[in-house]
Enzyme design. Structure first.
Site, PDB file in Angstrom:
ATOM      1  N   CYS A   3       9.924 -12.962  -9.688  1.00  0.00           N
ATOM      2  CA  CYS A   3       8.723 -12.413  -9.060  1.00  0.00           C
ATOM      3  C   CYS A   3       8.956 -11.758  -7.692  1.00  0.00           C
ATOM      4  CB  CYS A   3       7.620 -13.475  -8.981  1.00  0.00           C
ATOM      5  SG  CYS A   3       8.157 -15.133  -8.599  1.00  0.00           S
TER       6      CYS A   3
ATOM      7  N   ARG B  13      19.249 -21.952 -11.300  1.00  0.00           N
ATOM      8  CA  ARG B  13      18.572 -23.010 -10.550  1.00  0.00           C
ATOM      9  C   ARG B  13      19.479 -24.234 -10.491  1.00  0.00           C
ATOM     10  NH1 ARG B  13      12.357 -22.387 -12.986  1.00  0.00           N
ATOM     11  NH2 ARG B  13      12.139 -20.187 -12.383  1.00  0.00           N
TER      12      ARG B  13
ATOM     13  N   GLN C 158      14.638 -15.573 -18.848  1.00  0.00           N
ATOM     14  CA  GLN C 158      13.264 -15.757 -19.295  1.00  0.00           C
ATOM     15  C   GLN C 158      12.702 -14.458 -19.861  1.00  0.00           C
ATOM     16  OE1 GLN C 158      11.478 -17.183 -15.572  1.00  0.00           O
ATOM     17  NE2 GLN C 158      11.103 -19.136 -16.574  1.00  0.00           N
TER      18      GLN C 158
ATOM     19  N   ASP D 279      10.281 -12.932 -18.872  1.00  0.00           N
ATOM     20  CA  ASP D 279       9.447 -12.988 -17.671  1.00  0.00           C
ATOM     21  C   ASP D 279       8.671 -11.688 -17.498  1.00  0.00           C
ATOM     22  OD1 ASP D 279       8.566 -14.414 -15.552  1.00  0.00           O
ATOM     23  OD2 ASP D 279      10.297 -14.061 -14.273  1.00  0.00           O
TER      24      ASP D 279
ATOM     25  N   HIS E 252       5.369  -9.848 -14.994  1.00  0.00           N
ATOM     26  CA  HIS E 252       4.383  -9.948 -13.914  1.00  0.00           C
ATOM     27  C   HIS E 252       3.465  -8.737 -14.001  1.00  0.00           C
ATOM     28  CE1 HIS E 252       7.687 -12.502 -12.431  1.00  0.00           C
ATOM     29  NE2 HIS E 252       6.684 -13.270 -12.068  1.00  0.00           N
TER      30      HIS E 252
ATOM     31  N   LYS F 148      -4.446 -21.412 -13.720  1.00  0.00           N
ATOM     32  CA  LYS F 148      -3.500 -21.065 -14.771  1.00  0.00           C
ATOM     33  C   LYS F 148      -3.976 -21.575 -16.122  1.00  0.00           C
ATOM     34  CE  LYS F 148      -0.660 -25.197 -14.019  1.00  0.00           C
ATOM     35  NZ  LYS F 148       0.700 -25.740 -13.894  1.00  0.00           N
TER      36      LYS F 148
ATOM     37  N   HIS G  38       1.421 -14.040 -13.550  1.00  0.00           N
ATOM     38  CA  HIS G  38       2.726 -14.471 -14.070  1.00  0.00           C
ATOM     39  C   HIS G  38       2.550 -14.816 -15.547  1.00  0.00           C
ATOM     40  CE1 HIS G  38       4.506 -15.294  -9.977  1.00  0.00           C
ATOM     41  NE2 HIS G  38       3.218 -15.396  -9.688  1.00  0.00           N
TER      42      HIS G  38
END
Length: 499
Positions: free
Chosen positions: A165, A194, A212, A214, A216, A295, A360
């Protein structure tokens, strides 16, 4: 909490049974050594684990589920099928994917990329290594640094990115934006790292290096509902493709939250409306939202009924503020109009500008974790389109080797994962080996098949062969089975119609 059972008083989180008379069946499942008071200077004790049930039938059902879960364990399946492995010395928590495992990994990404193209997402690529300044700006340095891999180069502090992000915010802010461009949907398969504690690492479900699906979405406040509705539809399509059951939950404003109560209420109302319009049941988790926005949590259930948290849809009011993201609004009358249109209601925005909201969104979650979940969900019996071993060609004798190689090369040229067993061994042994390896189809060929340009087809899980099919006809059937809806190309030209 104190629980009493007869003369026993136990300081335990509980809960306890009101009476041991309710225990009709029990089984000790394992034991392990433990030091008294967790000190190696004290005596070694034995810790005993077990389960109990109100009936023998329920206990047996539970033990069957445990045995099936053991058989389906993705670490076991991955080793049996040669999909992936870990090396605790070379790179603990980071997976080595073999060519077979990489086929599954890449196919999942192909699926998502095809959906992205159909749903208006643009894929971007951001750096793996970024300066500490980026993460100080995003807030991850202050709140997440212990879980990040950092190092110094020429006196400057750098980090491997743990999420995408912040980089996407930099892309959004790289040039002036207009309200006409919104929503902007960015997708990224960037490699993330991570620093998970070594004791928490667990196969593919908890790793240190991952990617991911992922995305946005940068949108206006009035676009939240439509974007969430589209995101939920996306989730449903993917999970239903895999045969997952799933549950939905709306998590609302926690005690510590960023942004006004009114803003949260408007956002929560739009999320609730989007959930209502799905026609699917959902639950409310009051106060369980992230501090930066409400969320929707999507928990899927695999073939054994176990829950997995993979997908999520989260609103974020914080990052747009931290990165001072803005777009030129439709209203340019003055500062009051710009302020009214800004979701954060921030006075620092110049007249004629508004603040976007970030959505997200992840569906697979990490590709690693989803591969592990799918391993156990399918029990290693992959659907054809996702299978790393689709067809095995088995010649009935050495005389059929040349035709077997021809069939293999023909299927390979059309994108199928196909092998030919040209080694020693009887026909029955070769067929059995292919069945154990979970090939979707076994294609037996001999003189008759060569004369007819055909193959004798056996499908996985079927007791009897399907029979002889022409090679061209069979390839057309495979092509259809190998192409989920998202990967299908449109046929012909759609006629133009004015709206």
């Amino acid at each position: 909490t104190a629980y009493r059972c007869g003369d026993l008083v136990d300081l335990c989180r509980g809960p306890h049974l009101p009476s041991t008379a309710r225990v009709k069946a029990f089984k000790v499942t394992k034991n392990s050594s433990a030091y008294w008071l967790a000190s190696a200077d004290n005596d070694s004790l034995q810790r005993i684990y077990g389960v109990s049930f109100p009936s023998e039938k329920l206990l047996k059902a539970h033990l069957r589920r445990l045995e099936e879960a053991k058989e389906r364990d993705h670490r076991r399946v991955g080793k049996q099928q040669g999909l992936f492995f870990f090396d605790a010395v070379v790179s603990p928590g980071s997976c080595f994917w073999t060519s077979y495992g990489a086929r599954i990994y890449n196919r999942l990404q192909e699926l998502m990329r095809a959906e992205y193209r159909a749903r208006g997402f643009d894929e971007v690529i951001t750096p793996n290594i970024c300066s500490a300044e980026l993460f100080k700006r995003s807030g991850h340095y202050q709140n997440y640094r212990e879980d990040m891999y950092g190092f110094e180069v020429e006196g400057q502090e750098w980090y491997l990115k743990p999420m995408n992000c912040p980089g996407h915010c930099i892309i959004f802010d790289s040039r002036p934006r207009s309200y006409r461009e919104l929503p902007i949907r960015m997708a990224d398969f960037g490699v993330l790292h991570r620093n998970e504690l070594s004791g928490t690492l667990s196969g593919l479900t908890r790793v240190r290096r991952f990617q991911q699906d992922d995305a946005h979405i940068f949108c206006r406040e009035d676009q939240i509902k439509s974007e969430v509705t589209a995101a939920l539809s996306f989730v449903f399509n993917i999970y239903e493709l895999f045969g997952f059951e799933f549950s939905l939950a709306l998590s609302t404003r926690p005690k510590k939250a960023m942004g006004s109560v009114e803003l949260w209420q408007r956002a929560e109302e739009q999320l609730q409306q989007a959930l209502e319009e799905t026609g699917k049941p959902w639950s409310l988790k009051k106060g369980d939202g992230a501090f930066y926005g409400p969320k929707i949590d999507i928990q899927l259930q695999d073939a054994l009924g176990r829950g997995h948290q993979c997908g999520t849809i989260q609103l974020d009011f914080q990052l747009p503020l931290r990165f001072n993201l803005r777009y030129q609004s439709e209203q340019k009358a003055g500062a009051e109009d710009a302020k009214a249109e800004s979701p954060a209601g921030e006075e620092g925005l110049p007249p004629g500008y508004a603040r976007p909201v970030i959505l997200h969104r992840a569906i697979l979650g990490s590709v690693e974790r989803m591969t592990g979940v799918l391993c156990e969900h399918f029990g290693g019996k992959w659907p054809f389109w996702l299978s790393p071993r689709q067809c095995m060609v088995v010649p009935v004798s050495e005389d059929a080797f040349e035709y077997a190689k021809y069939v293999k090369e023909t299927l390979h040229a059309r994108g199928f994962h196909v092998e030919a067993n040209l080694g020693d061994g009887t026909l029955n042994k070769k067929v059995r080996e292919a069945q154990v390896a979970q090939f979707n189809y076994i294609l037996v060929v001999g003189k008759d098949e060569e004369d007819q340009m055909a193959v004798n087809v056996r499908a996985r899980g079927e007791k009897r062969p399907i029979g002889t099919k022409g090679l061209k006809e069979f390839m057309e059937e495979l092509q259809e089975e190998n192409t989920p809806r998202a990967l299908k190309q449109p046929k012909g030209l759609e006629p133009f119609r004015r709206s």
